[in-house]
Design an enzyme around this catalytic site. Sequence first.
Site, PDB file in Angstrom:
ATOM      1  N   CYS A   1       0.814  -1.227   0.000  1.00  0.00           N
ATOM      2  CA  CYS A   1       0.000   0.000   0.000  1.00  0.00           C
ATOM      3  C   CYS A   1       0.841   1.267   0.000  1.00  0.00           C
ATOM      4  CB  CYS A   1      -0.966  -0.005   1.181  1.00  0.00           C
ATOM      5  SG  CYS A   1      -2.066  -1.416   1.111  1.00  0.00           S
TER       6      CYS A   1
ATOM      7  N   HIS B   1      -9.137   3.366  -1.643  1.00  0.00           N
ATOM      8  CA  HIS B   1      -7.732   2.993  -1.531  1.00  0.00           C
ATOM      9  C   HIS B   1      -7.326   2.042  -2.653  1.00  0.00           C
ATOM     10  CE1 HIS B   1      -4.005   1.529  -0.118  1.00  0.00           C
ATOM     11  NE2 HIS B   1      -4.444   0.515   0.606  1.00  0.00           N
TER      12      HIS B   1
ATOM     13  N   CYS C   1       0.442   2.495   6.353  1.00  0.00           N
ATOM     14  CA  CYS C   1       0.703   1.105   6.710  1.00  0.00           C
ATOM     15  C   CYS C   1       0.620   0.258   5.441  1.00  0.00           C
ATOM     16  CB  CYS C   1      -0.322   0.614   7.732  1.00  0.00           C
ATOM     17  SG  CYS C   1      -2.002   0.668   7.104  1.00  0.00           S
TER      18      CYS C   1
END
Length: 407
Positions: A93, A363, A393
């Site tokens: 990510c 996301h 994260c």
Amino acid sequence: MPGLNGRRVAIVAGVRTPFTKAGTLLKDARAVDLARYAGRELLERTNLDGHEVDEVIFGQVVPSALVPNVGREVSLLPQFPKEIPAYSLNRACASANQAITAAQDQIALGNANVIIAGGTEALSDIPILASRRLADILVEASKAKSLAGRIKTFAKIRPRDLVPVSPAIAEPSTGESMGQSAEKMAKENHISREAQDRWALRSHTLAAKGTADGRLTAEIVPWLSTRPGGPIVQQDNGIRTDTSLEQMAKLKPVFDRRYGSVTAANSSPLTDGASAVLLMSEEAARTLGYEPLTFIRSYAVAAVDPGWQLLQAPIFAVPTALERAGIQWKDLGLIELHEAFASQVLSNLQGFAVMGGSIAIGHPFGATGGRIVTTLSNEMKRRDVQFGLISVCAQGGMGFAMVLERR
Ligand SMILES: CC(C)(COP(=O)(O)OP(=O)(O)OC[C@H]1O[C@@H](n2cnc3c(N)ncnc32)[C@H](O)[C@@H]1OP(=O)(O)O)[C@@H](O)C(=O)NCCC(=O)NCCS
């Protein structure tokens, strides 16, 4: 993080496509289409001649087997000469963040002056794989010397071999999914369902405000579909203005149905989208006539045992980035924190996010870092804040942090 030669790296501009929930408005677009769209619009909006660009770097977490180096496809846009090298990378990510730091390092070292870095993800278009046994049989059949031999090989196929395999959002090392990790963090860190829902509501409220007043919309390239009759998409479609704590409280937990607290409302949704950021050496920005939004002061990456609290590594990356920046928590004027899940934010959190984050906005794994760097840089300029922090994260128990400065 200037190089030893004192070269500082500027964030000059950033754009992104709308971020839309997987399977909705951008479902026909491939990750490469989204990435090229963002890359081209970045050039258009900044009026930058493609010949000035030294390198293109893109992040992607679930690449297509057909377009494994999406960065190169961006650098082959007609707006660029064909000789610009490009690559793609994966730091889960934090992939677009990693693309931006890779660009920072090359510029600081003096190997480049102008780089486009970003990321892309089309979770509507994830690769669906054949089972290993079916793949082995197909390879064997392709080597058969006769039609009879080929048919004999095909006869080995059993119905279960035809079941497709798709990538899971789970840790290869532990088998635990992101959502299960978020559940575990909620339980171990005593984060209540109500606290998570409150954070999610905050995310939606702030993202809706940033959309209504145009701050978020200004970063978005409206998507004009090439498909006849396809949609024109101008905004993110995950941000809810119709939600409330009462409505969220009614949702059933997803990852631990009996005792859990992580729901569709307090998780970031699976999302499609791409982002692109223009980085220049301070000197190149001055020579080419661009006013930097911010400069990169420092960055840090940390990792924890994925079997512990998978999304907790930012708590180690952030202090290192602050130390490298030579500043303290109290010096920060703004913080942009990636919200994978409310339980992760509240576990990580010693601060606040600027404009609502990934829970509301969405996301697209590979692209989120570009959105966050762009939004924080723009907002630091608007509020004339000297220091801003980014915290993300990532899968594998990793955490990414970056400090930006205005002057
Ligand atoms: C959590 C998850 C499984 C939910 O997926 P989903 O069930 O397809 O989600 P939906 O958007 O359809 O929402 C489910 C329901 O909740 C409702 N809902 C979602 N958010 C809501 C909100 N903020 N307020 C009120 N209702 C909400 C939806 O309206 C929908 O209701 P319906 O069934 O009546 O239509 C999925 O988003 C997910 O996997 N997220 C995690 C992604 C991840 O792991 N990321 C990695 C992070 S590092």
